[in-house]
Design a protein around this motif. Structure first.
Motif, PDB file in Angstrom:
ATOM      1  N   ALA A 482      95.657  49.883 -13.820  1.00  0.00           N
ATOM      2  CA  ALA A 482      96.298  51.053 -13.206  1.00  0.00           C
ATOM      3  C   ALA A 482      97.711  51.272 -13.720  1.00  0.00           C
ATOM      4  N   PHE A 483      98.420  50.174 -14.023  1.00  0.00           N
ATOM      5  CA  PHE A 483      99.812  50.275 -14.485  1.00  0.00           C
ATOM      6  C   PHE A 483      99.937  49.578 -15.841  1.00  0.00           C
ATOM      7  N   PRO A 484      99.443  50.197 -16.896  1.00  0.00           N
ATOM      8  CA  PRO A 484      99.470  49.513 -18.205  1.00  0.00           C
ATOM      9  C   PRO A 484     100.873  49.340 -18.767  1.00  0.00           C
ATOM     10  N   LEU A 485     101.853  50.102 -18.258  1.00  0.00           N
ATOM     11  CA  LEU A 485     103.208  50.023 -18.812  1.00  0.00           C
ATOM     12  C   LEU A 485     104.115  49.075 -18.040  1.00  0.00           C
ATOM     13  N   LYS A 486     103.639  48.509 -16.952  1.00  0.00           N
ATOM     14  CA  LYS A 486     104.489  47.609 -16.166  1.00  0.00           C
ATOM     15  C   LYS A 486     104.644  46.265 -16.862  1.00  0.00           C
ATOM     16  N   ARG A 487     105.832  45.682 -16.682  1.00  0.00           N
ATOM     17  CA  ARG A 487     106.093  44.362 -17.243  1.00  0.00           C
ATOM     18  C   ARG A 487     105.415  43.287 -16.395  1.00  0.00           C
ATOM     19  N   GLN A 488     105.373  42.087 -16.955  1.00  0.00           N
ATOM     20  CA  GLN A 488     104.693  40.998 -16.269  1.00  0.00           C
ATOM     21  C   GLN A 488     105.392  40.633 -14.967  1.00  0.00           C
ATOM     22  N   ASP A 489     106.721  40.670 -14.950  1.00  0.00           N
ATOM     23  CA  ASP A 489     107.430  40.334 -13.721  1.00  0.00           C
ATOM     24  C   ASP A 489     107.176  41.369 -12.631  1.00  0.00           C
ATOM     25  N   SER A 490     107.026  42.648 -13.012  1.00  0.00           N
ATOM     26  CA  SER A 490     106.713  43.674 -12.014  1.00  0.00           C
ATOM     27  C   SER A 490     105.315  43.475 -11.444  1.00  0.00           C
ATOM     28  N   ILE A 491     104.354  43.119 -12.308  1.00  0.00           N
ATOM     29  CA  ILE A 491     102.999  42.837 -11.824  1.00  0.00           C
ATOM     30  C   ILE A 491     103.016  41.657 -10.854  1.00  0.00           C
ATOM     31  N   GLN A 492     103.817  40.655 -11.187  1.00  0.00           N
ATOM     32  CA  GLN A 492     103.890  39.478 -10.316  1.00  0.00           C
ATOM     33  C   GLN A 492     104.509  39.833  -8.966  1.00  0.00           C
ATOM     34  N   GLU A 493     105.492  40.732  -8.972  1.00  0.00           N
ATOM     35  CA  GLU A 493     106.073  41.183  -7.704  1.00  0.00           C
ATOM     36  C   GLU A 493     105.026  41.870  -6.836  1.00  0.00           C
ATOM     37  N   LEU A 494     104.169  42.673  -7.447  1.00  0.00           N
ATOM     38  CA  LEU A 494     103.113  43.336  -6.682  1.00  0.00           C
ATOM     39  C   LEU A 494     102.097  42.322  -6.160  1.00  0.00           C
ATOM     40  N   ILE A 495     101.791  41.308  -6.955  1.00  0.00           N
ATOM     41  CA  ILE A 495     100.867  40.259  -6.486  1.00  0.00           C
ATOM     42  C   ILE A 495     101.455  39.542  -5.274  1.00  0.00           C
ATOM     43  N   ASP A 496     102.742  39.225  -5.371  1.00  0.00           N
ATOM     44  CA  ASP A 496     103.392  38.548  -4.245  1.00  0.00           C
ATOM     45  C   ASP A 496     103.420  39.436  -3.006  1.00  0.00           C
ATOM     46  N   ALA A 497     103.656  40.747  -3.215  1.00  0.00           N
ATOM     47  CA  ALA A 497     103.685  41.659  -2.066  1.00  0.00           C
ATOM     48  C   ALA A 497     102.308  41.809  -1.434  1.00  0.00           C
ATOM     49  N   SER A 498     101.251  41.688  -2.228  1.00  0.00           N
ATOM     50  CA  SER A 498      99.901  41.819  -1.669  1.00  0.00           C
ATOM     51  C   SER A 498      99.482  40.590  -0.865  1.00  0.00           C
ATOM     52  N   ARG A 499     100.152  39.462  -1.062  1.00  0.00           N
ATOM     53  CA  ARG A 499      99.776  38.217  -0.394  1.00  0.00           C
ATOM     54  C   ARG A 499     100.757  37.831   0.708  1.00  0.00           C
ATOM     55  N   TYR A 500     101.535  38.811   1.199  1.00  0.00           N
ATOM     56  CA  TYR A 500     102.582  38.434   2.154  1.00  0.00           C
ATOM     57  C   TYR A 500     101.995  37.993   3.490  1.00  0.00           C
ATOM     58  N   LYS A 501     100.767  38.419   3.846  1.00  0.00           N
ATOM     59  CA  LYS A 501     100.148  38.027   5.113  1.00  0.00           C
ATOM     60  C   LYS A 501      99.189  36.850   4.967  1.00  0.00           C
ATOM     61  N   LEU A 502      98.952  36.395   3.747  1.00  0.00           N
ATOM     62  CA  LEU A 502      97.972  35.336   3.519  1.00  0.00           C
ATOM     63  C   LEU A 502      98.635  33.969   3.563  1.00  0.00           C
ATOM     64  N   ASP A 503      97.828  32.989   3.880  1.00  0.00           N
ATOM     65  CA  ASP A 503      98.308  31.613   3.796  1.00  0.00           C
ATOM     66  C   ASP A 503      98.265  31.147   2.349  1.00  0.00           C
ATOM     67  N   CYS A 504      98.873  30.025   2.130  1.00  0.00           N
ATOM     68  CA  CYS A 504      98.923  29.513   0.759  1.00  0.00           C
ATOM     69  C   CYS A 504      97.540  29.149   0.237  1.00  0.00           C
TER      70      CYS A 504
END
Length: 628
Positions: A482-504
């Motif tokens: 969906a976001f082919p132009l995003k950098r790797q750190d931005s993708i990682q930020e989105l991954i972290d934001a998607s897991r904010y309610k999950l346990d480790c």
């Protein structure tokens, strides 16, 4: 009616005999007698008929009409035609004469008809000119009256001026007389004053002479000597002044010896004290450096010892530069592939390159058989033809499979079965296994490509299906898609934001919950992070645009388009026109004449929907190295 033609009165000369013929009479008398004889001869009958016809026709005419002259001419024309018809011998000549007269009359009529409008116009113009002349005369009368009045006024003014001139002349004469009298009086007074001053000067000189004689009598000194002494004193004063100026010029910058010796002593003391302080400081720094050098030498010895131990106990590090000799594309492509990777990752890259190379050389694949443990999309006995697809072809096919599977989300199809059915439906049952084996082997040998690796993991069951809860790998693949132009750190930020309610320990993510809102309409952190990244990326994009514009204060449409094309080479014309329209807030056809400040244009772009269309230049240089 045609009458009898006769030669009257010529025929009568042979038949008539004069009664009183005198042979000896004069010729004049003979001619008068002949005329009288002719008058007594009767007219020819045809002539009388013509004259009678003419009289009748003229009587019938109404000569009170406007064209009476033309009506009167008509009977004469008819008589003349009768005459021509009977005069056979001269008929052609007479007809020509008549026709010429008729043509001349017709021409004169046409000329008269043509001149009638001119006559009316001349009359109209004459009337207009007469009116204009009358108007001009009236106007001139008014002007003449005004000029006459002005003349009378000027004459009166001239008379007044003459009277004033005569009055002033009288005053001037009176004043001249007064001035002459005053001049004579002042002249007399001036002479008297001169005489008085002369007397006063004489008296003053007499007093001075008397005083001089008295002084000479008292002191007994000569005035000449005193004058000479004064002159010599003045010369001595001049010489002394010159000498003083020379001394000041020569010794103005000279310091007295006493002051010089005192200052020299102070300088030497101060210099010794400064040198002593500098020496102490340098000695302390030297001792510190000696300690640092000693510690550095100890660390060097320790590192050298550890290095020797590592060299004895560890295997040597491979020279990865040698791989560029066997990798297609040479050192440039290997440099792009190996940039920023560890040894383990470089091994994967090398294996992938070797595997893809061998895969292109294989013509057939061995079948896996038809056992239950064999995946449904690989159940085949015998050899299977290799389609020898490129990475680009494989990725495009996998993307098409994803699109069709997403369209059937409600049916929740299983990916292996859907994968086989898609290939059978598109390429036929006979070629489906060839495509399946080729795609499978390419996905297995290319773990670096996120599309192929993600599809392979889901196809082989390493990760769950895309529908329902997602794991981190699937979400990562979806976001890269969906976001082919995003950098790797931005993708990682989105991954972290998607897991904010999950346990480790939790891996599955309900992707639908990422887009929910609370009661106040606030989005989840995932959507908020996407929005914040969008704003940040837009600001970076516009900051890069501002740097490209340089020191410009105002910018026109052409310069703005050139700057956009420089920082974003993949931008299309439609998007470029949209961005320029946002900056200038006018239509496309009006942007060529607009010039706006750079800050204003950037503010308008920041308020609009502006984003990068293609990868940045430095990102393109990296992606170009990866050949399909």
């Amino acid at each position: 009616a045609r009458g009898h033609w006769s030669t009257w009165p010529a025929f009568a000369s042979g038949q008539t005999v004069l009664k009183s013929h005198k042979p000896c009479c004069a010729p004049g008398e003979r001619m008068s007698s002949n005329k009288q004889a002719l008058l007594t001869i009767p007219k020819p009958r045809y002539l009388e008929q013509l004259e009678s016809y003419l009289r009748k026709e003229l009587q019938y005419l109404d000569l009170t009409k406007r064209n009476s002259q033309e009506l009167r001419l008509q009977p004469y024309r008819e008589i003349f035609e009768f005459f021509i018809d009977n005069f056979k011998t001269y008929k052609p000549l007479l007809s020509a004469i008549k026709n010429e007269y008729e043509a001349t009359l017709a021409h004169q009529k046409e000329t008269i008809h043509a001149l009638e409008p001119l006559k009316a116009m001349v009359a109209t113009v004459s009337e207009e000119c007469s009116q204009q002349i009358l108007a001009l005369q009236e106007k001139e009368k008014v002007e003449i009256n005004m000029l006459k009045q002005e003349k009378q006024h000027l004459l009166k003014f001239i008379d007044n001026m003459k009277e004033e001139k005569s009055s002033l002349q009288t005053q001037v004469e009176h004043l001249q007389t007064s001035v002459a009298e005053e001049y004579a009086r002042y002249l007399n007074e001036y002479g008297a004053r001169k005489l008085l001053l002369a007397k006063l000067n004489d008296m003053h000189n007499e007093q001075l002479n008397m005083k001089r004689h008295q002084v000479q009598d008292v002191k007994g000194e000569d005035v000449v000597k005193l004058t000479l002494a004064l002159k010599i004193a003045r010369q001595d004063l001049t010489k002394a002044q010159l000498k003083l100026n020379a001394m000041i010029a020569d010794y103005g910058d000279v310091v007295p010896r006493r002051d010089f010796e005192s200052l020299e002593k102070k300088y030497s003391d101060l210099q010794q004290e400064t040198l002593r302080k500098d020496f102490d400081q340098l000695r302390k720094e030297y001792q510190t450096l000696l300690e640092i050098q000693r510690e550095t030498a100890e660390e060097r010895d320790n590192f050298f010892t550890e290095l020797q131990q590592a060299q004895r106990s560890c295997t040597p590090r491979p020279n990865w530069a040698k791989c560029s000799e066997v990798i297609p594309g040479g050192a440039d492509r290997w440099g792009c592939l190996a940039e920023g990777k560890t040894s383990d990752q470089l091994v994967d890259v090398l294996l992938e390159e070797i595997g893809t190379g061998l895969l292109q050389e294989m013509n057939v694949f061995p079948g896996w058989g038809k056992g239950d443990k064999v995946p449904i999309y690989l159940r085949h006995e015998g050899e299977v033809k290799n389609k020898k697809l490129t990475k680009k072809d494989v990725v495009n096919i996998l993307k098409d499979i994803w699109k069709e599977k997403i369209a059937l989300e409600q049916q929740r199809p299983v990916l292996p079965e859907f994968f086989l059915s898609y290939l059978q439906r598109k390429y036929g049952d006979t070629s489906a296994m060839e495509w399946s084996y080729t795609l499978y082997e390419n996905m297995r040998l290319c773990p670096s490509n996120h599309v192929m690796s993600s599809f392979y993991d889901i196809l082989t069951g390493k990760v769950g299906n895309l529908f329902g809860p997602w794991n981190t790998c699937i979400l990562l693949m979806a976001m890269r898609e969906a976001f082919p132009l995003k950098r790797q750190d931005s993708i990682q930020e989105l991954i972290d934001a998607s897991r904010y309610k999950l346990d480790c320990t939790e891996e599955l993510i309900d992707y639908k919950s990422l887009f929910k809102e609370d009661e106040e309409g606030n989005p989840e952190p995932f959507v908020a992070k996407i929005r914040s990244q969008y704003i940040r990326e837009k600001q970076e994009y516009l900051r890069e645009l501002r740097n490209n514009l340089g020191d410009l204060i105002e910018v026109n449409a052409e310069d703005l388009k050139a700057a956009f094309c420089t920082i974003d080479p993949d931008i299309d014309d439609q998007t470029l026109d949209t961005y320029v329209g946002l900056a200038y807030q006018v239509g496309r056809e009006q942007t060529d004449q607009e010039v706006v400040p750079v800050d204003t244009a950037l503010e308008r772009l920041l308020a609009g929907d502006v984003r990068r269309v293609g990868p940045a230049a430095r990102e393109e240089s990296k992606t170009d190295c990866v050949e399909e």
